[in-house]
Design a protein around this motif. Sequence first.
Motif, PDB file in Angstrom:
ATOM      1  N   LEU A   4       0.819  -1.213   0.000  1.00  8.67           N
ATOM      2  CA  LEU A   4       0.000   0.000   0.000  1.00  8.67           C
ATOM      3  C   LEU A   4       0.855   1.267   0.000  1.00  8.67           C
ATOM      4  CD1 LEU A   4      -3.017  -0.863   2.324  1.00  8.67           C
ATOM      5  CD2 LEU A   4      -3.009  -0.598  -0.167  1.00  8.67           C
ATOM      6  N   THR A   5       1.991   1.226   0.665  1.00  9.13           N
ATOM      7  CA  THR A   5       2.903   2.383   0.640  1.00  9.13           C
ATOM      8  C   THR A   5       3.412   2.618  -0.776  1.00  9.13           C
ATOM      9  OG1 THR A   5       3.587   1.971   2.924  1.00  9.13           O
ATOM     10  CG2 THR A   5       5.035   3.348   1.580  1.00  9.13           C
ATOM     11  N   LYS A   8       0.654   4.173  -2.861  1.00  5.94           N
ATOM     12  CA  LYS A   8       0.504   5.607  -2.579  1.00  5.94           C
ATOM     13  C   LYS A   8       1.605   6.411  -3.277  1.00  5.94           C
ATOM     14  CE  LYS A   8      -0.362   8.963   1.085  1.00  5.94           C
ATOM     15  NZ  LYS A   8       0.429  10.030   0.462  1.00  5.94           N
ATOM     16  N   GLN A   9       2.834   5.922  -3.239  1.00 10.48           N
ATOM     17  CA  GLN A   9       3.933   6.616  -3.908  1.00 10.48           C
ATOM     18  C   GLN A   9       3.702   6.693  -5.420  1.00 10.48           C
ATOM     19  OE1 GLN A   9       7.712   4.859  -2.888  1.00 10.48           O
ATOM     20  NE2 GLN A   9       7.767   5.828  -0.864  1.00 10.48           N
ATOM     21  N   VAL A  11       0.815   6.655  -7.046  1.00 11.79           N
ATOM     22  CA  VAL A  11      -0.262   7.612  -7.325  1.00 11.79           C
ATOM     23  C   VAL A  11       0.222   9.040  -7.134  1.00 11.79           C
ATOM     24  CG1 VAL A  11      -2.539   8.416  -6.592  1.00 11.79           C
ATOM     25  CG2 VAL A  11      -2.096   5.960  -6.784  1.00 11.79           C
ATOM     26  N   ASP A  12       0.928   9.274  -6.032  1.00 11.47           N
ATOM     27  CA  ASP A  12       1.416  10.623  -5.735  1.00 11.47           C
ATOM     28  C   ASP A  12       2.398  11.137  -6.784  1.00 11.47           C
ATOM     29  OD1 ASP A  12      -0.140  10.796  -3.475  1.00 11.47           O
ATOM     30  OD2 ASP A  12       1.487  10.424  -2.058  1.00 11.47           O
ATOM     31  N   LEU A  17      -2.169  13.083  -3.384  1.00  7.30           N
ATOM     32  CA  LEU A  17      -3.522  12.995  -2.824  1.00  7.30           C
ATOM     33  C   LEU A  17      -3.531  13.392  -1.347  1.00  7.30           C
ATOM     34  CD1 LEU A  17      -4.697   9.552  -4.261  1.00  7.30           C
ATOM     35  CD2 LEU A  17      -4.945  11.819  -5.286  1.00  7.30           C
ATOM     36  N   GLN A  19      -4.749  13.018   2.590  1.00  7.45           N
ATOM     37  CA  GLN A  19      -4.882  11.827   3.416  1.00  7.45           C
ATOM     38  C   GLN A  19      -6.309  11.281   3.359  1.00  7.45           C
ATOM     39  OE1 GLN A  19      -2.396  10.094   4.919  1.00  7.45           O
ATOM     40  NE2 GLN A  19      -4.030   8.572   5.235  1.00  7.45           N
ATOM     41  N   THR A  21      -8.446  11.400   0.811  1.00  3.78           N
ATOM     42  CA  THR A  21      -8.643  10.674  -0.450  1.00  3.78           C
ATOM     43  C   THR A  21      -7.891   9.356  -0.435  1.00  3.78           C
ATOM     44  OG1 THR A  21      -8.977  12.711  -1.698  1.00  3.78           O
ATOM     45  CG2 THR A  21      -8.298  10.778  -2.950  1.00  3.78           C
ATOM     46  N   TRP A  22      -6.656   9.386   0.072  1.00  3.77           N
ATOM     47  CA  TRP A  22      -5.876   8.150   0.117  1.00  3.77           C
ATOM     48  C   TRP A  22      -6.560   7.103   1.002  1.00  3.77           C
ATOM     49  CZ3 TRP A  22      -3.208   4.666  -1.840  1.00  3.77           C
ATOM     50  CH2 TRP A  22      -2.608   3.670  -1.067  1.00  3.77           C
ATOM     51  N   SER A  23      -7.097   7.520   2.138  1.00  6.14           N
ATOM     52  CA  SER A  23      -7.775   6.574   3.032  1.00  6.14           C
ATOM     53  C   SER A  23      -8.980   5.938   2.345  1.00  6.14           C
ATOM     54  CB  SER A  23      -8.221   7.290   4.308  1.00  6.14           C
ATOM     55  OG  SER A  23      -7.103   7.751   5.043  1.00  6.14           O
ATOM     56  N   ALA A  26      -7.506   3.293  -0.010  1.00  5.88           N
ATOM     57  CA  ALA A  26      -6.985   2.144   0.737  1.00  5.88           C
ATOM     58  C   ALA A  26      -8.117   1.237   1.226  1.00  5.88           C
ATOM     59  CB  ALA A  26      -6.143   2.630   1.913  1.00  5.88           C
TER      60      ALA A  26
END
Length: 199
Positions: A4-5, A8-9, A11-12, A17, A19, A21-23, A26
Amino acid sequence: MDALTRLKQAVDAYYPLSQETWSAIAAITSIKLLKKDEWLYQEGEYLTTFAFLHQGLVRLVNTNAAGQEYNKRFFVAGEFPGVMHALHRAEPANQGIQALEPTEVVLINFKQFRALLMDNPELMRFQILYLEKNWLLEKDKRELYMVQLDATERYLSFLKEQPELAERVPQYHLASHLGITPTQLSRIRKSLKNSGSFT
């Protein structure tokens, strides 16, 4: 780094994004481990997810009526394999995705992602930037690559753009991707080696 990390990297890297939106993203994911040669998605299957590749290597493959396979693309860590045509149209997949190595993916629920996307400007920006790079620009390049280059030039272009895959992808799968037979690819490799252009 966990899956998941890394997602996120990835996508970013297109659009950072918040927090919140990221949540939300996830919350609509799950982790799947694949053995070598195991199918992530099979042709004819109705799909509910697309994937993010955390570790490993997969191929996107289409099989024609005669049973011949064509490897459209290989996906490596940090990329998003999926049969998007089937997902958008709610039709059986006309392509399959198979692991060529032990692989770990993050599965993303397509309908839930679309629902988030339609109501979230951050995700819309990410989607636009992602599609521009990976579907519009890459698709144009691939079409020109197949039409304008001969087999040797296609192979050399592949080595230049994805050198790490030359050793990881079995030769018969690479030949299919290049639109040639394994025998032709073997001859090309031998010719390049003899000419000193390739070691």
